[in-house]
Write a protein that holds these residues in place. Structure first.
Motif, short mmCIF file in Angstrom:
data_model
loop_
_atom_site.label_atom_id
_atom_site.label_comp_id
_atom_site.label_asym_id
_atom_site.label_seq_id
_atom_site.Cartn_x
_atom_site.Cartn_y
_atom_site.Cartn_z
N CYS A 87 1.40 -0.03 -19.32
CA CYS A 87 0.81 0.28 -18.02
C CYS A 87 1.56 -0.31 -16.83
CB CYS A 87 -0.65 -0.20 -17.99
SG CYS A 87 -0.85 -1.99 -18.14
N GLY A 88 2.43 -1.29 -17.03
CA GLY A 88 3.12 -1.90 -15.90
C GLY A 88 2.12 -2.45 -14.90
N SER A 89 2.29 -2.14 -13.64
CA SER A 89 1.41 -2.67 -12.60
C SER A 89 0.07 -1.97 -12.52
CB SER A 89 2.10 -2.59 -11.23
OG SER A 89 2.36 -1.23 -10.90
N GLY A 90 -0.17 -0.99 -13.39
CA GLY A 90 -1.47 -0.34 -13.45
C GLY A 90 -1.65 0.84 -12.51
N VAL A 91 -0.55 1.39 -12.02
CA VAL A 91 -0.65 2.52 -11.08
C VAL A 91 -1.35 3.72 -11.73
CG1 VAL A 91 0.68 4.23 -9.79
CG2 VAL A 91 1.31 1.82 -9.67
N VAL A 92 -0.92 4.10 -12.93
CA VAL A 92 -1.50 5.28 -13.59
C VAL A 92 -2.97 5.03 -13.92
CG1 VAL A 92 -1.44 6.71 -15.66
CG2 VAL A 92 0.69 6.14 -14.47
N ALA A 93 -3.28 3.86 -14.46
CA ALA A 93 -4.66 3.54 -14.82
C ALA A 93 -5.56 3.59 -13.60
CB ALA A 93 -4.73 2.17 -15.47
N HIS A 150 0.84 -1.19 0.00
CA HIS A 150 0.00 0.00 0.00
C HIS A 150 0.88 1.24 0.00
CE1 HIS A 150 -3.73 2.20 0.52
NE2 HIS A 150 -3.12 2.95 1.42
N ASP A 151 0.61 2.15 -0.93
CA ASP A 151 1.32 3.42 -1.00
C ASP A 151 0.49 4.48 -0.28
OD1 ASP A 151 1.97 6.14 -2.32
OD2 ASP A 151 3.63 4.88 -2.97
N GLU A 152 0.97 4.89 0.88
CA GLU A 152 0.20 5.83 1.70
C GLU A 152 0.03 7.18 1.02
OE1 GLU A 152 -1.39 5.27 4.37
OE2 GLU A 152 -0.67 3.27 4.90
N ALA A 153 1.07 7.66 0.34
CA ALA A 153 1.00 8.98 -0.28
C ALA A 153 -0.08 9.05 -1.36
CB ALA A 153 2.36 9.36 -0.86
N LEU A 154 -0.21 7.98 -2.13
CA LEU A 154 -1.19 7.95 -3.21
C LEU A 154 -2.51 7.34 -2.78
CD1 LEU A 154 1.06 6.84 -6.21
CD2 LEU A 154 0.32 9.15 -5.63
N GLY A 155 -2.50 6.62 -1.66
CA GLY A 155 -3.70 5.94 -1.22
C GLY A 155 -4.08 4.78 -2.10
N LEU A 156 -3.08 4.15 -2.70
CA LEU A 156 -3.31 3.03 -3.62
C LEU A 156 -2.67 1.76 -3.11
CD1 LEU A 156 -2.61 4.57 -7.15
CD2 LEU A 156 -4.82 4.24 -6.05
N LEU A 200 -5.96 7.23 -12.29
CA LEU A 200 -6.89 7.99 -13.12
C LEU A 200 -8.33 7.58 -12.83
CD1 LEU A 200 -5.05 8.02 -16.57
CD2 LEU A 200 -5.82 10.05 -15.32
N ALA A 201 -8.57 6.28 -12.72
CA ALA A 201 -9.94 5.82 -12.45
C ALA A 201 -10.43 6.30 -11.09
CB ALA A 201 -10.00 4.30 -12.55
N ARG A 202 -9.53 6.37 -10.11
CA ARG A 202 -9.92 6.86 -8.79
C ARG A 202 -10.17 8.37 -8.81
NH1 ARG A 202 -7.90 3.89 -4.22
NH2 ARG A 202 -8.34 5.81 -3.05
N ARG A 203 -9.33 9.11 -9.51
CA ARG A 203 -9.44 10.58 -9.53
C ARG A 203 -10.59 11.06 -10.41
NH1 ARG A 203 -6.33 13.59 -5.91
NH2 ARG A 203 -6.02 15.24 -7.45
N ARG A 204 -10.95 10.25 -11.41
CA ARG A 204 -11.98 10.66 -12.37
C ARG A 204 -13.07 9.57 -12.40
NH1 ARG A 204 -8.68 13.39 -17.48
NH2 ARG A 204 -7.01 14.36 -16.23
N PRO A 205 -14.02 9.63 -11.50
CA PRO A 205 -14.99 8.55 -11.35
C PRO A 205 -15.85 8.29 -12.57
CG PRO A 205 -15.00 9.98 -9.41
CD PRO A 205 -14.17 10.66 -10.46
N GLU A 206 -15.91 9.25 -13.49
CA GLU A 206 -16.74 9.08 -14.68
C GLU A 206 -15.96 8.50 -15.87
OE1 GLU A 206 -14.41 12.71 -15.29
OE2 GLU A 206 -15.43 11.82 -13.57
N VAL A 207 -14.66 8.30 -15.71
CA VAL A 207 -13.80 7.92 -16.84
C VAL A 207 -13.56 6.41 -16.88
CG1 VAL A 207 -11.41 8.10 -17.69
CG2 VAL A 207 -12.66 10.15 -17.04
#
Length: 377
Positions: free
Chosen positions: A243-249, A197-203, A252-259
């Motif tokens: 995408c690697g481990s999918g961090v960016v994907a 778990h990455d605390e800074a990103l909450g992921l 983005l999905a967390r920050r933009r709930p409609e995307v």
């Protein structure tokens, strides 16, 4: 016998100095020769073969029913093309399989190229030790400059004996035998895939062995995420390329709930990890993951936003051709006015290439190591 000099890397990057086979492949095949000759149908498995040299060489040595796993989808396709090129009959062609217990079940001979990642080596070694035949022998080789004593240690955690062959043409093979199953003295496994778990990103990040940065966030991606809120904020979909481990994907999905985010990577381990990361963060319904060569699965002019942290290694070689391929396919997929947001090591100086392949490029952010740019189609 198979003439390995006929093999090509296509559809992977082909360029002067990049070869489809090398001395390490030949040494692995020579060291495993007697074992291959004695193996019955279906008892030979090949793992992390780059372009088919090991799998096709094993067929040439008499092995039949060869099972093979290659992490990049381009490697699978190169093997299929090379099998035709060297005249292997359809009945004798190696069978590509996922990296799972069925791949190695009953195997008595495993040929493999040593991966650069010790995590990848551990995951593969554990799979073999637990699920292959008890008397399996593993012939794992590579170029000496890319090998380390830590590789011996990783194999020794899973096998009772690890022998080291004589060097030849700057290559060497480790031969592992005496598989240590769960009840026979193996080091307890931390479990694959790994999660953190990455605390800074909450992921929560989930990663199979060998995926770039593992279950962590590399500093280039973290720098990109710091500014990514400004990237085409009204886009209905987004693409996480390589995408690697999918961090960016997942971010983005967390920050933009409609995307809806479309993530892709040519690596089987990466694609599987990205799907698991999305699921671990509750956005699996809006992250579509594909194992693909760049964005081959997406139509022309179909996307407004593509995000990329490009790799710059082709196997062990550093080569800008990989970025060129990814930039060009991003340009193909972007609709007019769409943007490619990219983070890259500043010393690589990708901006002129981005200008030529995608379009007008502006600098979004820069620090002593990385540059983030936005290129408009």
């Amino acid at each position: 016998m198979i003439d390995l000099d006929l093999l090509r890397r296509h559809p992977d990057l082909e360029a002067p100095g990049l070869q489809a086979t090398d001395a390490a492949d030949r040494l692995i095949l020579d060291e495993a020769g007697p074992a291959l000759a004695d193996a019955a149908h279906g008892e030979v498995v090949v793992i992390d073969d780059a372009y088919g040299a090991l799998a096709l060489g094993a067929v040439g040595a008499g092995a039949r029913g060869v099972r093979v796993h290659q992490d990049p989808i381009t490697g699978e396709r190169a093997l299929a093309e090379n099998a035709v090129r060297v005249g292997v009959s359809a009945d004798d062609r190696p069978l590509s399989r996922p990296l799972e217990p069925q791949l190695v079940a009953g195997a008595r001979v495993v040929l493999m190229r040593l991966p650069r990642s010790l995590d990848r080596l551990d995951q593969v070694a554990e799979l073999i030790a637990v699920h292959a035949a008890a008397d399996v022998r593993v012939f794992a080789g590579g170029r000496i400059k890319h090998m380390s004593l830590a590789m011996n240690d990783v194999l020794a955690n899973r096998f009772a004996r690890v022998d080291v062959t004589h060097a030849r043409q700057k290559s060497r093979v480790l031969v592992a035998s005496g598989a240590l199953g769960p009840t026979s003295g193996a080091r307890p496994s931390d479990g694959w895939p790994r999660r953190a778990h990455d605390e800074a990103l909450g992921l929560t990040i989930v990663a199979h062995g060998g995926v770039f940065a593992g279950a962590a966030v590399d500093i280039g991606t973290r720098f990109l995420l710091d500014v990514l809120d400004d990237a085409v904020p009204d886009a209905a979909t987004a693409v996480d390329l390589a995408c690697g481990s999918g961090v960016v994907a997942t971010w983005l999905a967390r920050r933009r709930p409609e995307v809806v985010v479309r993530a892709s990577d040519r690596s089987a381990a990466a694609a599987a990890s990205a799907a698991l990361t999305a699921d671990a963060n509750g956005v699996a319904d809006r992250v579509e993951v594909a194992r693909a060569d760049a964005l081959e699965h997406l139509p022309d002019t179909s996307e407004r936003l593509v995000v990329l942290n490009p790799p710059f290694h082709s196997d062990a070689a550093v080569h800008t051709g990989i970025a060129t391929h990814l930039f060009a396919d991003a340009a193909r997929v972007l609709e007019p006015g769409g943007e490619l947001w990219c983070v890259w090591n500043s010393h690589l100086r990708y901006r002129p290439l981005l200008e030529r392949l995608v379009g007008p490029t502006r600098q979004v952010a820069r620090n002593p190591k990385f540059t983030v740019t936005a290129s408009t189609r």
